[in-house]
Design an enzyme around this catalytic site. Structure first.
Site, mmCIF file in Angstrom:
data_model
loop_
_atom_site.group_PDB
_atom_site.id
_atom_site.type_symbol
_atom_site.label_atom_id
_atom_site.label_comp_id
_atom_site.label_asym_id
_atom_site.label_seq_id
_atom_site.Cartn_x
_atom_site.Cartn_y
_atom_site.Cartn_z
ATOM 1 N N CYS A 105 -2.321 -1.711 8.826
ATOM 2 C CA CYS A 105 -1.854 -0.474 9.467
ATOM 3 C C CYS A 105 -1.477 -0.732 10.928
ATOM 4 O O CYS A 105 -0.450 -0.247 11.407
ATOM 5 C CB CYS A 105 -2.926 0.606 9.384
ATOM 6 S SG CYS A 105 -3.344 1.070 7.692
ATOM 7 N N ASP A 153 2.523 2.519 2.594
ATOM 8 C CA ASP A 153 2.643 3.164 3.904
ATOM 9 C C ASP A 153 4.059 2.994 4.450
ATOM 10 O O ASP A 153 4.647 1.926 4.341
ATOM 11 C CB ASP A 153 1.670 2.544 4.911
ATOM 12 C CG ASP A 153 0.212 2.852 4.603
ATOM 13 O OD1 ASP A 153 -0.037 3.732 3.759
ATOM 14 O OD2 ASP A 153 -0.667 2.215 5.205
ATOM 15 N N CYS A 186 0.802 -1.225 0.000
ATOM 16 C CA CYS A 186 0.000 0.000 0.000
ATOM 17 C C CYS A 186 0.834 1.274 0.000
ATOM 18 O O CYS A 186 0.301 2.363 -0.151
ATOM 19 C CB CYS A 186 -0.951 0.011 1.189
ATOM 20 S SG CYS A 186 -0.117 0.091 2.772
ATOM 21 N N CYS A 207 -2.184 6.302 4.902
ATOM 22 C CA CYS A 207 -3.601 6.625 5.028
ATOM 23 C C CYS A 207 -3.946 7.028 6.464
ATOM 24 O O CYS A 207 -3.106 6.973 7.360
ATOM 25 C CB CYS A 207 -4.440 5.417 4.602
ATOM 26 S SG CYS A 207 -4.258 3.999 5.706
#
Length: 166
Positions: free
Chosen positions: A138, A71, A69, A95
């Site tokens: 996350c 991150d 993603c 995000c």
């Protein structure tokens, strides 16, 4: 003729919009619609953003990323002479859930010993923030960042080869 019809349609739509009650921008923001209020709170008011001196012997730095993603999370801890985490900072590119997970992680590690901080699990972070399954990575990043920062701190505490021989 079609242009005249389009102009009337635009004017009618504008008139309708001007007369209709408007919702505050905050209620229309994407984070407010897509994320739980705890995530939005940490995203809009992140705690402990910043950096500590990575060259300091009592500071551990963890830098982790999720290639899937994009991150990237940097989490740093500062440990006192008794082994208690007295400060924590983060910088995250990602995000809202990644930022919220980092922010919460820094809050949770403060005041804990190095050993206690190792018990923080991604499932606890995900549960506290009410993360949906698609955002669990996350909270995993936050746990990995904590572990990496603690490992870096512990590595700095080991005597260097030259010092051990003296």
């Amino acid at each position: 003729m079609a242009a005249a019809g389009a102009g009337r349609l635009r004017r009618a739509a504008s008139a309708l919009l001007l007369r209709s009650p408007r919702l505050p921008a905050r209620e229309l923001s994407a984070p407010a619609r897509l994320y739980h209020k705890k995530v939005v709170d940490h995203y809009e008011n992140p705690r402990n953003v910043g950096s500590l001196d990575k060259t300091s012997k009592n500071v551990g730095t963890g830098l982790v990323g999720a290639p899937a993603c994009g991150d990237v999370m940097k989490l740093q801890i500062q440990v006192d002479e008794k082994g208690k985490i007295v400060d924590a900072r983060f910088k995250t590119f990602g995000c809202g859930s990644a930022i919220a997970s980092s922010s919460l992680a820094t809050e949770w590690v403060k005041g804990k010993t190095v050993e206690e901080a190792l018990t923080i699990k991604n499932t606890d972070i995900a549960k506290e923030l009410c993360l949906p399954p698609v955002k669990l990575h996350c909270s995993m990043l936050a746990e990995d960042a904590i572990k990496a920062a603690l490992a870096d701190y512990k590595l700095k505490q080991e005597p260097k080869k030259g010092e051990a021989e003296k």
